[in-house]
Design a protein around this motif. Structure first.
Motif, PDB file in Angstrom:
ATOM      1  N   GLN A 205       0.844  -1.197   0.000  1.00 13.73           N
ATOM      2  CA  GLN A 205       0.000   0.000   0.000  1.00 13.73           C
ATOM      3  C   GLN A 205       0.873   1.238   0.000  1.00 13.73           C
ATOM      4  OE1 GLN A 205      -3.225   0.193   2.960  1.00 13.73           O
ATOM      5  NE2 GLN A 205      -2.578   2.274   3.404  1.00 13.73           N
TER       6      GLN A 205
ATOM      7  N   SER B  73       0.765   6.092   2.417  1.00 17.67           N
ATOM      8  CA  SER B  73       0.163   6.047   3.749  1.00 17.67           C
ATOM      9  C   SER B  73       0.730   7.175   4.608  1.00 17.67           C
ATOM     10  CB  SER B  73       0.454   4.700   4.418  1.00 17.67           C
ATOM     11  OG  SER B  73       0.053   4.728   5.776  1.00 17.67           O
TER      12      SER B  73
ATOM     13  N   ASP C 221       1.240   5.455   9.380  1.00 21.31           N
ATOM     14  CA  ASP C 221       1.987   4.272   9.813  1.00 21.31           C
ATOM     15  C   ASP C 221       3.475   4.572   9.954  1.00 21.31           C
ATOM     16  OD1 ASP C 221      -0.161   1.925   9.490  1.00 21.31           O
ATOM     17  OD2 ASP C 221      -0.390   3.345   7.844  1.00 21.31           O
TER      18      ASP C 221
ATOM     19  N   ARG D  62       4.539   6.980   3.419  1.00 23.57           N
ATOM     20  CA  ARG D  62       5.158   5.670   3.554  1.00 23.57           C
ATOM     21  C   ARG D  62       4.530   4.648   2.603  1.00 23.57           C
ATOM     22  NH1 ARG D  62       8.336   6.296   7.755  1.00 23.57           N
ATOM     23  NH2 ARG D  62       8.974   4.122   7.754  1.00 23.57           N
ATOM     24  N   THR D  63       5.309   3.636   2.312  1.00 23.01           N
ATOM     25  CA  THR D  63       4.809   2.457   1.612  1.00 23.01           C
ATOM     26  C   THR D  63       4.766   1.316   2.613  1.00 23.01           C
ATOM     27  OG1 THR D  63       5.701   3.164  -0.522  1.00 23.01           O
ATOM     28  CG2 THR D  63       5.232   0.822  -0.255  1.00 23.01           C
ATOM     29  N   ILE D  64       3.605   0.675   2.708  1.00 24.32           N
ATOM     30  CA  ILE D  64       3.420  -0.410   3.673  1.00 24.32           C
ATOM     31  C   ILE D  64       3.486  -1.743   2.940  1.00 24.32           C
ATOM     32  CG2 ILE D  64       1.987  -1.333   5.518  1.00 24.32           C
ATOM     33  CD1 ILE D  64       0.503   1.306   5.591  1.00 24.32           C
TER      34      ILE D  64
ATOM     35  N   PHE E   1       2.628  -5.578   3.510  1.00 26.57           N
ATOM     36  CA  PHE E   1       1.842  -6.436   4.392  1.00 26.57           C
ATOM     37  C   PHE E   1       2.336  -7.879   4.268  1.00 26.57           C
ATOM     38  CE2 PHE E   1      -0.841  -2.783   3.663  1.00 26.57           C
ATOM     39  CZ  PHE E   1      -1.442  -2.563   4.891  1.00 26.57           C
TER      40      PHE E   1
ATOM     41  N   THR F 189       7.163   0.755   5.880  1.00 28.29           N
ATOM     42  CA  THR F 189       6.606   0.163   7.096  1.00 28.29           C
ATOM     43  C   THR F 189       6.229  -1.283   6.812  1.00 28.29           C
ATOM     44  OG1 THR F 189       5.728   2.276   7.897  1.00 28.29           O
ATOM     45  CG2 THR F 189       4.741   0.271   8.793  1.00 28.29           C
TER      46      THR F 189
ATOM     47  N   SER G  52       4.004  -4.415   7.920  1.00 30.01           N
ATOM     48  CA  SER G  52       2.785  -4.672   8.668  1.00 30.01           C
ATOM     49  C   SER G  52       2.324  -6.073   8.334  1.00 30.01           C
ATOM     50  CB  SER G  52       1.734  -3.606   8.327  1.00 30.01           C
ATOM     51  OG  SER G  52       0.601  -3.716   9.156  1.00 30.01           O
TER      52      SER G  52
ATOM     53  N   THR H  37      12.681   3.212   8.337  1.00 29.95           N
ATOM     54  CA  THR H  37      11.956   1.948   8.501  1.00 29.95           C
ATOM     55  C   THR H  37      11.033   1.995   9.724  1.00 29.95           C
ATOM     56  OG1 THR H  37      13.732   0.962   9.827  1.00 29.95           O
ATOM     57  CG2 THR H  37      13.795   0.592   7.433  1.00 29.95           C
TER      58      THR H  37
ATOM     59  N   GLU I 293       4.925  -2.557  12.353  1.00 25.31           N
ATOM     60  CA  GLU I 293       3.707  -2.673  13.141  1.00 25.31           C
ATOM     61  C   GLU I 293       3.615  -4.127  13.596  1.00 25.31           C
ATOM     62  OE1 GLU I 293       1.053   0.739  10.902  1.00 25.31           O
ATOM     63  OE2 GLU I 293       0.800  -1.345  10.277  1.00 25.31           O
TER      64      GLU I 293
END
Length: 314
Positions: free
Chosen positions: A18, A21, A24, A29-31, A33, A139, A141, A166, A169
């Protein structure tokens, strides 16, 4: 200065990326998952993340009942009754993707893919100018990144090698050795504390909170962290329960803030698409908004910790 080597061929399992963001970690940011979580929270908005292996989501509205998925499923997880009703045995599914490949309408959606650190870094490089101009970064997650500690460690090291900020979560429910392996390469730690009572925690998440609380102490001794609290009706939506968490956070001595997150049911449809029960429906509760949590702000602040609610600025 010692040189940190990175195993770029380390492989992991992710289910989504994602971009853009703002909630986060600092900046834009790029998350990433990651698959796998030791908890099975009743309100989880990403139930497809809980298993390490890929899972298949079924969009009934797009299904034309051609039954190709039934014919290719080697585990017989998919069956149709004579009147055309599709049944799915979630526990039988291995997530090999045969059914999604055979589906002509896209009614079956694969969630999960294997990827190397090298390949993922190549994808993340598309956002490097955004990181540079916004002070953002990557990030991790999930799921919970600590469930794939080897992959998370190498990915975080690779991000640091690129000069990126960096964040992680985490539920904190992992072996202490895995925590120690990953945390040194994280700039911002966002850790969930859901409840202080072990049995109530077990009832609503499937596990005790003992390991989580012990790991919070270990992490706080190493690095500052943000404590995140999903505020859930009939679970922890009371001044006493939020106060208990805030006092625990204050006792850690290295907490930036307690971040209260209002309950929502936006992930409910995913349970239907996976053929699983959304347990929060047993409680007949409504989603919460930021205003519903304002009454907890003075309680958190009285414990000696800064309080953030919902999507307020960091």
């Amino acid at each position: 200065m010692s040189v940190v080597t990175v195993n770029y061929e380390q492989e992991g399992q992710i289910f989504d990326i994602q971009r853009f963001s703002l909630n986060d970690g600092p900046g834009i940011r790029t998350i990433v998952f990651l698959k796998g979580c030791p908890l099975s929270c009743w309100w989880c908005s990403n139930p497809e993340s809980q298993r390490r292996r890929p899972v298949v989501l079924y969009n009934q509205a797009a299904c034309v009942h051609c039954r190709r998925c039934e014919s290719v499923c080697r585990q017989h997880a998919v069956t149709f009754t004579e009147d055309g009703v599709r049944h799915f045995a979630y526990d039988r599914c291995t997530g090999n993707g045969d059914c999604a490949t055979a589906c002509p309408t896209g009614a079956l959606i694969m969630k999960g893919q294997h990827i190397t650190v090298r390949a993922l870094i190549d994808v993340l490089k598309k956002d490097r100018s955004t990181f540079r101009h916004s002070g953002g970064g990557v990030t991790l997650s999930g799921g919970d990144p600590l469930m794939q500690s080897d992959f998370s460690r190498e990915l975080l090291k690779a991000c640091k090698a690129q000069g990126w900020n960096t964040a992680i979560e985490t539920e904190g429910c992992a072996e202490p050795c895995d925590v120690r392996d990953v945390i040194p390469f994280v700039d911002h730690i966002l850790m969930d504390i859901k409840h202080m009572d072990a049995e109530k925690h077990r009832l609503f998440t499937g596990v005790s909170n003992e390991l989580i609380l012990n790991n919070a102490k270990q992490i706080a001794a190493f690095s500052p962290l943000t404590i995140r609290v999903p505020v859930i009706p009939k679970f922890n939506y009371s001044e006493q329960e939020i106060g208990d968490i805030a006092r625990f956070a204050a006792s850690l001595g290295n907490v930036k803030c307690v971040h209260l997150l209002p309950y929502h049911n936006l992930g409910e449809n995913k349970y239907k698409m996976m053929g699983c029960e959304y347990k929060m429906n047993r409680l007949s509760v409504q989603s919460l908004g930021n205003d519903d949590l304002e009454k907890f702000r003075p309680i958190v602040e009285q414990a000696g910790v800064r309080c953030r609610i919902g999507d307020e600025d960091m």
